[in-house]
Design a protein around this motif. Sequence first.
Motif, PDB file in Angstrom:
ATOM      1  N   LEU A 183      10.291  -1.961  25.070  1.00  0.00           N
ATOM      2  CA  LEU A 183      11.066  -3.081  25.624  1.00  0.00           C
ATOM      3  C   LEU A 183      11.788  -2.635  26.885  1.00  0.00           C
ATOM      4  CD1 LEU A 183      12.681  -5.097  22.716  1.00  0.00           C
ATOM      5  CD2 LEU A 183      10.823  -5.747  24.231  1.00  0.00           C
ATOM      6  N   PRO A 216      16.785  -6.117  30.478  1.00  0.00           N
ATOM      7  CA  PRO A 216      17.726  -6.807  29.608  1.00  0.00           C
ATOM      8  C   PRO A 216      17.011  -7.444  28.420  1.00  0.00           C
ATOM      9  CG  PRO A 216      17.634  -7.852  31.792  1.00  0.00           C
ATOM     10  CD  PRO A 216      16.728  -6.682  31.834  1.00  0.00           C
ATOM     11  N   LEU A 217      17.724  -7.504  27.303  1.00  0.00           N
ATOM     12  CA  LEU A 217      17.153  -8.056  26.073  1.00  0.00           C
ATOM     13  C   LEU A 217      17.808  -9.381  25.718  1.00  0.00           C
ATOM     14  CD1 LEU A 217      17.218  -4.917  23.745  1.00  0.00           C
ATOM     15  CD2 LEU A 217      15.357  -5.734  25.211  1.00  0.00           C
ATOM     16  N   SER A 218      17.035 -10.216  25.033  1.00  0.00           N
ATOM     17  CA  SER A 218      17.574 -11.407  24.394  1.00  0.00           C
ATOM     18  C   SER A 218      17.521 -11.154  22.889  1.00  0.00           C
ATOM     19  CB  SER A 218      16.706 -12.611  24.754  1.00  0.00           C
ATOM     20  OG  SER A 218      17.067 -13.739  23.982  1.00  0.00           O
TER      21      SER A 218
END
Lengths: 335, 335
Positions: free
Chosen positions: A45, A48-50
Amino acid sequence: MSEKIILDYGSGGKASQRLIKNLFVKHFDNSILSKMDDAVLISDLQGPLSMSTDTFTVDPVFFPGGNIGSLSVHGTVNDVAMLGAIPKYISCAFILEEGLEMDDLDKIVRSMAIAAQEAGVLIVTGDTKVVPKGAVDKIFINTTGIGSVIADPSPSGSRACPGDAILVSGSIGDHGLAILSHRQGISFETDVLSDSQNLNHLILKLINELGDVHVLRDPTRGGLATTLNEIALQSDVEMLIEQDRIPIREEVEGGCSFLGLDPLFLANEGKFICILPQESAARALEIMHSDPAGQGAAIIGEVREERKGKVILRTGLGGHRLLDMLEGEQLPRIC
Amino acid sequence: MSEKIILDYGSGGKASQRLIKNLFVKHFDNSILSKMDDAVLISDLQGPLSMSTDTFTVDPVFFPGGNIGSLSVHGTVNDVAMLGAIPKYISCAFILEEGLEMDDLDKIVRSMAIAAQEAGVLIVTGDTKVVPKGAVDKIFINTTGIGSVIADPSPSGSRACPGDAILVSGSIGDHGLAILSHRQGISFETDVLSDSQNLNHLILKLINELGDVHVLRDPTRGGLATTLNEIALQSDVEMLIEQDRIPIREEVEGGCSFLGLDPLFLANEGKFICILPQESAARALEIMHSDPAGQGAAIIGEVREERKGKVILRTGLGGHRLLDMLEGEQLPRIC
């Protein structure tokens, strides 16, 4: 005699291991899950992550157009996607009531596997608790998802701007009415199916083709009216909605007037609100119409600055009425 | 009269918003959670991630040494950490029974906030469902955590090697016995407290100082015996355990013999198994002893290659017995 879930399946012992291997690992088949550690290592990944979580307690567990399993994947896939993100990994945690039919669990797990495959997400880690009969009603499922945010800036409920167009991706109230029509004690027939579906592929197209989308949100519990109110408050703007443009199926209108409900407050599980600059609205509508998940899309209104924090409905006759958030819920256990 | 949880709190409407603002956002206070979108944007996680999920259904909800709230944070913090990771973000999803005392929920939420602060994690997103009385027993909580993996290679149940030392970070069975002593219908008194606590700071010290640790795992459901069996199977090795070296409190031994239970199968919520090269074992023990969470640590055995997939207990008298995994559980709803 059909097999039933027993307490041992939640024990962490041999019976648990069998259930995990023969049901979850089998259907959710992927190399991360099958490592069987208590946490999973995710290596790919970027940026930025959601992240989003939801617990599903829907009653009945099986309903027209889906079941708690498919819904639990769609719901979290959609929430993760609403930040302008590609959902990638999902955890799932089951609470099972002692005595649940194994065949039912099997159907639910298969539906989850199909929904995950369609979304392009992997179910990589999980948990199973079995509680004594009466401590939970049949089966509740939590899913938590993470994904990579590709939109920059990311859509947010706080980014609606005066002048923006307000779109909805299709007909409103289908999920709520489908659940209600099968709720115990309600005798009512309809052909309406739940709209429960993955929205992530359509969201990705919109972000890729349009760039900046101000707000994306799926109007689940509380329905379109509640979600618009939330956005109006978060962005401190007025939402002016044209009543005649809100797509509502005739059967849903009919069912609602029979039951005394307002479709604008009914839950949806496969629709989203999209708010973006007026100049992108026509193209956004085209993109939606070209996708199976956006067939019924419509431009339903615009963002204004007059009555901040309010949602105003303009009726067919040109009148205006305040569309307020409800205090409570028309019906519990809708998702 | 004391306030009780009503269905409206799970509606998505105004009552939901009040509960979220006045309880969750207030206590879990952080800028990510307070954005109030359906998913949260996480910008600062680097490199490989560790992800874990757990649902907590413990009965009773309040027990000596903790409650379902603190436990739900400790449990997930620890699972995320066991990959050699620094836990950073947690989601929490509540299922509340209509009629639950608001004061109880408030206590639980405060305990979660304290546990999260102690661990150094933020509770950034959540979900609240309220179900009608009887559809769930009081309160269940799911937490899902993510963190940054710093160990390379990462510890895994499949990395135990013949010759490795097996350590446990403290006394065994405390959580299980503490819960049992307060279970309805069991009349039994003990001073034993649950060992529920965060282990992430101690894990971080071990990884930073020792580099390669082969296996880290917390023996929760199923206890030490079950977890050792899982590792023996995953790594295809024998675990030889010296019975006399397993740290067990006298009160736990006493309580177990009274109740006819084996402490090796009782759940722990603040202990971990650590398997690493023999030459690092003494230093690992020193590090554990220097930390409040590892006071009672001991070297309890070694990994061998003879009886692959088996756990062998060497008794004080020099005898050997097979320590098998149980089929089911000694008691449900322990975590």
